[in-house]
Design an enzyme around this catalytic site. Sequence first.
Site, mmCIF file in Angstrom:
data_model
loop_
_atom_site.group_PDB
_atom_site.id
_atom_site.type_symbol
_atom_site.label_atom_id
_atom_site.label_comp_id
_atom_site.label_asym_id
_atom_site.label_seq_id
_atom_site.Cartn_x
_atom_site.Cartn_y
_atom_site.Cartn_z
ATOM 1 N NE ARG A 109 -3.788 0.947 1.946
ATOM 2 C CZ ARG A 109 -4.996 1.240 2.435
ATOM 3 N NH1 ARG A 109 -5.134 2.144 3.371
ATOM 4 N NH2 ARG A 109 -6.064 0.622 1.977
ATOM 5 C CG HIS A 136 -8.294 0.433 -2.755
ATOM 6 N ND1 HIS A 136 -7.573 -0.658 -2.291
ATOM 7 C CD2 HIS A 136 -8.955 0.918 -1.670
ATOM 8 C CE1 HIS A 136 -7.794 -0.817 -1.006
ATOM 9 N NE2 HIS A 136 -8.631 0.124 -0.596
ATOM 10 C CD GLN A 139 -12.901 -0.948 -0.591
ATOM 11 O OE1 GLN A 139 -12.098 -0.837 0.320
ATOM 12 N NE2 GLN A 139 -14.163 -1.290 -0.376
ATOM 13 C CG ASP A 231 -13.154 7.063 -1.365
ATOM 14 O OD1 ASP A 231 -13.041 7.075 -0.117
ATOM 15 O OD2 ASP A 231 -12.181 6.843 -2.125
ATOM 16 C CB CYS A 272 -13.862 2.141 0.079
ATOM 17 S SG CYS A 272 -13.447 3.895 0.071
ATOM 18 N NE ARG A 300 -11.039 -4.318 0.857
ATOM 19 C CZ ARG A 300 -10.050 -3.476 1.258
ATOM 20 N NH1 ARG A 300 -10.334 -2.446 2.034
ATOM 21 N NH2 ARG A 300 -8.807 -3.624 0.848
HETATM 22 N N1 CP Z 1 -11.149 0.689 2.554
HETATM 23 C C1 CP Z 1 -9.875 0.636 2.957
HETATM 24 O O1 CP Z 1 -8.938 0.338 2.192
HETATM 25 O O2 CP Z 1 -9.705 0.914 4.274
HETATM 26 P P1 CP Z 1 -8.306 1.116 4.988
HETATM 27 O O3 CP Z 1 -7.698 2.367 4.432
HETATM 28 O O4 CP Z 1 -8.641 1.218 6.449
HETATM 29 O O5 CP Z 1 -7.439 -0.082 4.685
HETATM 30 N N1 NVA Z 2 -9.578 7.200 -1.854
HETATM 31 C C1 NVA Z 2 -9.206 6.856 -0.499
HETATM 32 C C2 NVA Z 2 -9.495 5.422 -0.233
HETATM 33 C C3 NVA Z 2 -9.210 4.946 1.166
HETATM 34 C C4 NVA Z 2 -9.504 3.505 1.358
HETATM 35 C C5 NVA Z 2 -7.738 7.187 -0.265
HETATM 36 O O1 NVA Z 2 -6.923 6.903 -1.153
HETATM 37 O O2 NVA Z 2 -7.425 7.735 0.786
#
Ligand code: CP
Ligand code: NVA
Length: 330
Positions: A109, A136, A139, A231, A272, A300
């Site tokens: 990540r 992502h 997700q 989101d 999400c 998830r």
């Molecule tokens: N939806 C999601 O990816 O959540 P986190 O950022 O908590 O992993």
């Molecule tokens: N678009 C958001 C998603 C978090 C799961 C981000 O990148 O922060």
Amino acid sequence: MGTVTLTGRSLLTWLDYTEEEIRYLLELAKQLKAEKRRGEVFQRFTGKTIALLFEKRSTRTRCAFETAFGEEGGHPVFLSTQDIQLGAKESVEDTARVLGRMFDAIQFRGYKQATAAALAEYSGVPVYNGLTDSFHPTQALADVMTLEEAFGPGPGKKLVFVGDGRNNVARSLMVICAKLGINFTVIAPPSLHPHSDLIDACRRLAQDKGSEIRITSDIGAVAAAEGIYTDVWVSMGEEDKREERAKLLIPYQVNQALMDSTGRKDTIFLHCLPAVKGEEVTAEVIDGPRSRAWDEAENRKHTIKAIMLATLPAFDAASDAASHAASRAG
Ligand code: CP
Ligand code: NVA
């Protein structure tokens, strides 16, 4: 589940997967969820290790990978960029080479999609994109699973993303929907529409499935949607844009009036998470009866377990014993 084989594959974006492969993963995730509900315990990752690399924070993704891998006997190792050299003091390529010698898989990540791609190229083990600025994908699989739990599997449904249409979540949804024949609409102010290259690629995919990818600023485009998705207005790494985004996106808040304007009583709400209640969605909607955000968060874990099970080489006890016997004999 047919002849789909995903052993050794990375998941960087759904663009690399076929409809059949995605459907296979969805079916597997459904089975895994049912097993969990029945209390069945398996040890399918015994003797395996996964490196969980995080440049950005996470609750769901980290916990899904750690618990899904650990409860099946595997050993997940959490490594933030405070802990390891990744692009600082050591190139991503060299870190990848070393991790590939020690781990069976890597989750990444972070910021750049190119980092995830380099990890996959140089480690020699499956790499799972747990969120980058661009995509992502894990997700989006959970999102489709949740939509299908409400409306059944198969193409033809309508999912509408309302908000920052350029972000990683919207982009991944657009790809997976295009692959699966789900009609996908982005409702966003013009400056937050997705990049035209990705729209064009997704439209070509959707055309093959007879579905539509629609990009608009008209909030009325929620009509007849089975799912409304939003989101955060400000993604991780864009914190300096908070004020500008709030001005742009306030007319796009998902509230009860917007949910009602689909004209369907059974439209579900997806997010999400994490959510900023009162910004992109009201508490009334996300905590209300049409919200599936909490099922989606649970999914998830099942979908991530499915991805790992399908892509990690299975440990075959019989052939392992035979190869040990052969090496002793020979
Ligand atoms: N939806 C999601 O990816 O959540 P986190 O950022 O908590 O992993
Ligand atoms: N678009 C958001 C998603 C978090 C799961 C981000 O990148 O922060």
